[in-house]
Design a protein around this motif. Structure first.
Motif, PDB file in Angstrom:
ATOM      1  N   ILE A  14       0.842  -1.205   0.000  1.00 22.99           N
ATOM      2  CA  ILE A  14       0.000   0.000   0.000  1.00 22.99           C
ATOM      3  C   ILE A  14       0.876   1.254   0.000  1.00 22.99           C
ATOM      4  N   GLN A  15       1.905   1.266   0.852  1.00 25.15           N
ATOM      5  CA  GLN A  15       2.794   2.425   0.939  1.00 25.15           C
ATOM      6  C   GLN A  15       3.607   2.596  -0.338  1.00 25.15           C
ATOM      7  N   LEU A  16       3.998   1.493  -0.968  1.00 24.33           N
ATOM      8  CA  LEU A  16       4.759   1.575  -2.211  1.00 24.33           C
ATOM      9  C   LEU A  16       3.937   2.243  -3.307  1.00 24.33           C
ATOM     10  N   LEU A  17       2.675   1.878  -3.417  1.00 24.00           N
ATOM     11  CA  LEU A  17       1.806   2.491  -4.424  1.00 24.00           C
ATOM     12  C   LEU A  17       1.656   3.986  -4.179  1.00 24.00           C
ATOM     13  N   ASN A  21       3.452   7.486  -6.317  1.00 27.87           N
ATOM     14  CA  ASN A  21       2.391   8.359  -6.847  1.00 27.87           C
ATOM     15  C   ASN A  21       1.478   7.676  -7.863  1.00 27.87           C
ATOM     16  N   LEU A  22       1.299   6.375  -7.725  1.00 31.58           N
ATOM     17  CA  LEU A  22       0.378   5.663  -8.613  1.00 31.58           C
ATOM     18  C   LEU A  22      -1.051   5.716  -8.083  1.00 31.58           C
ATOM     19  N   VAL A  23      -1.192   5.995  -6.790  1.00 31.24           N
ATOM     20  CA  VAL A  23      -2.497   6.244  -6.175  1.00 31.24           C
ATOM     21  C   VAL A  23      -2.366   7.485  -5.307  1.00 31.24           C
ATOM     22  N   GLN A  24      -3.502   8.093  -4.988  1.00 34.37           N
ATOM     23  CA  GLN A  24      -3.472   9.326  -4.198  1.00 34.37           C
ATOM     24  C   GLN A  24      -3.528   9.079  -2.698  1.00 34.37           C
ATOM     25  N   THR A  25      -4.256   8.021  -2.293  1.00 37.80           N
ATOM     26  CA  THR A  25      -4.461   7.780  -0.869  1.00 37.80           C
ATOM     27  C   THR A  25      -4.268   6.301  -0.533  1.00 37.80           C
ATOM     28  N   LYS A  48      -3.057  -6.865   1.263  1.00 41.65           N
ATOM     29  CA  LYS A  48      -2.847  -5.433   1.485  1.00 41.65           C
ATOM     30  C   LYS A  48      -1.579  -5.165   2.295  1.00 41.65           C
ATOM     31  N   ARG A  49      -1.214  -6.103   3.150  1.00 46.11           N
ATOM     32  CA  ARG A  49      -0.047  -5.907   4.009  1.00 46.11           C
ATOM     33  C   ARG A  49       1.195  -6.627   3.474  1.00 46.11           C
ATOM     34  N   LEU A  50       1.175  -6.934   2.191  1.00 49.17           N
ATOM     35  CA  LEU A  50       2.291  -7.612   1.555  1.00 49.17           C
ATOM     36  C   LEU A  50       3.581  -6.818   1.742  1.00 49.17           C
TER      37      LEU A  50
END
Length: 68
Positions: A14-17, A21-25, A48-50
Motif C-alpha cells: 500500500i505504501q509503495l503504491l 504516486n500511482l495512487v493518491q491515498t 494489502k499488508r504484503l
C-alpha cells in the motif's frame, strides 16, 4: 519502469503504491489491491499488508515498479 530505492528491509505494498504516486491515498491503494489490479512478481496479489522487498517487481495499470 519506475525504480524505487528501498531504505529498509521492506515496504508494505500500500505504501509503495502511494510513494510512487500511482495512487493518491491509502484507501485508494487498498481498493485497487483488493480488486486484483496489482501484480506482485507476475502474479495478481490481494494481500494489502504484503511486504515488498529488494528485487521484487510490482505492476499496476501498465506501470512497472522495480524495487532496488
Amino acid at each position: 519502469m519506475i525504480e524505487f530505492k528501498l531504505e529498509g528491509d521492506f515496504i508494505p505494498l500500500i505504501q509503495l503504491l502511494k510513494a510512487t504516486n500511482l495512487v493518491q491515498t491509502g484507501g485508494e491503494a487498498q481498493i485497487v489491491v483488493s480488486e486484483g489490479e496489482v501484480k506482485y512478481n507476475g502474479q495478481v496479489d490481494y494481500r494489502k499488508r504484503l511486504k515488498v522487498k529488494k528485487g521484487d517487481k510490482v505492476e499496476f495499470r501498465g506501470k512497472n515498479i522495480m524495487v532496488i
